[in-house]
Design an enzyme around this catalytic site. Structure first.
Site, short mmCIF file in Angstrom:
data_model
loop_
_atom_site.label_atom_id
_atom_site.label_comp_id
_atom_site.label_asym_id
_atom_site.label_seq_id
_atom_site.Cartn_x
_atom_site.Cartn_y
_atom_site.Cartn_z
N HIS A 122 -8.02 -1.16 11.43
CA HIS A 122 -8.82 0.03 11.75
C HIS A 122 -10.17 -0.03 11.05
O HIS A 122 -10.34 -0.74 10.05
CB HIS A 122 -8.07 1.29 11.33
CG HIS A 122 -7.81 1.36 9.86
ND1 HIS A 122 -8.77 1.76 8.94
CD2 HIS A 122 -6.71 1.06 9.13
CE1 HIS A 122 -8.26 1.71 7.72
NE2 HIS A 122 -7.01 1.29 7.80
N GLU A 166 0.71 1.34 6.96
CA GLU A 166 0.45 0.65 5.70
C GLU A 166 1.63 0.88 4.75
O GLU A 166 2.53 1.67 5.04
CB GLU A 166 -0.85 1.19 5.10
CG GLU A 166 -1.33 0.56 3.80
CD GLU A 166 -1.55 -0.93 3.88
OE1 GLU A 166 -0.54 -1.65 3.76
OE2 GLU A 166 -2.70 -1.37 4.04
#
Length: 228
Positions: free
Chosen positions: A7, A86
């Site tokens: 991202h 994550e």
């Protein structure tokens, strides 16, 4: 072919919050970074678009990035998965970095696989297994064309597994790869039927206007049919 995208810059970067499971949004800069990457990738497929699935983390910064890629590439569906998040930073999620320091539990050494840095967080081993087990469950790596939009640690885990490495191998070899915001990496099976890395941490979209040169790779042919 597997295209891995981290991202773009997110608000936790600029506002000094912890990363991990903090659910931050893209900044304006982050959106521009992702738009540039998606536009450059689209140039590789301007004549013929292969059938890609877009898989992404369900955290906002990754989902926003995936939607931009889908729009630029004309792909209708984005598939969100929690296993592509994550590493879980437990009670530190949503905290300022200065606040998180008060609950940080430093590991005895830098080689620990079963240590939790924050209460309620994941160990390195748990994070690795969550990522790769989830990937193998939802996709056929060797037969599908995938665009995976996720986070630094998650992309690292995917690359390690693609290379045939378990987290213990990574630890023993003291091995890593850098994955910067909006970077693009490309995995594929080459003409010798080997699992190969064709691009790694590529940020050329922030400077150049041509495609990534994907058609120049010596990829083994994969005929993926689009299911409408």
């Amino acid at each position: 072919m597997i295209i891995l995208v981290r991202h773009g810059e997110a608000t936790h970067h600029t506002e000094h919050f912890t990363g991990g499971w903090t659910d931050s949004n893209l900044t304006d800069k982050g959106r521009r970074q992702i738009e540039a990457a998606a536009e450059k990738l689209a140039k590789d497929f301007s004549s013929k678009m292969p059938c890609f699935r877009i898989l992404c983390s369900d955290l906002k910064r990754a989902h926003e990035s995936a939607v931009i890629f889908a729009e630029k590439l004309g792909i209708e569906k984005v598939e969100d998965f929690a296993f592509l998040r994550e590493k879980n930073n437990g009670k530190a999620a949503g905290l300022k970095e200065s606040e998180a320091r008060s609950i940080y539990c430093p590991p005895p050494t830098l080689k620990e696989l079963d240590h939790r840095n924050y209460p309620g967080g994941e160990t390195r081993r748990e994070f690795f297994r969550r990522t790769v087990d989830g990937m193998h469950k939802v996709a056929d790596w060797d037969k599908e064309n995938l665009i995976i939009i996720s986070h630094k640690g998650t992309i690292q885990n995917i690359i390690f597994d693609w290379l045939g490495m378990d987290i213990e191998d990574v630890n023993r070899l003291n091995f890593s790869v850098d994955i910067l915001p909006s970077s693009l990496s490309v995995l594929g099976i080459n003409k010798w039927k080997e699992h190969a890395i064709f691009r790694l941490n590529d940020l050329s979209h922030l400077q150049a206007q041509e495609g990534f040169g994907i058609h120049k790779f010596k990829l083994s042919a994969i005929d993926a049919l689009c299911q409408k």
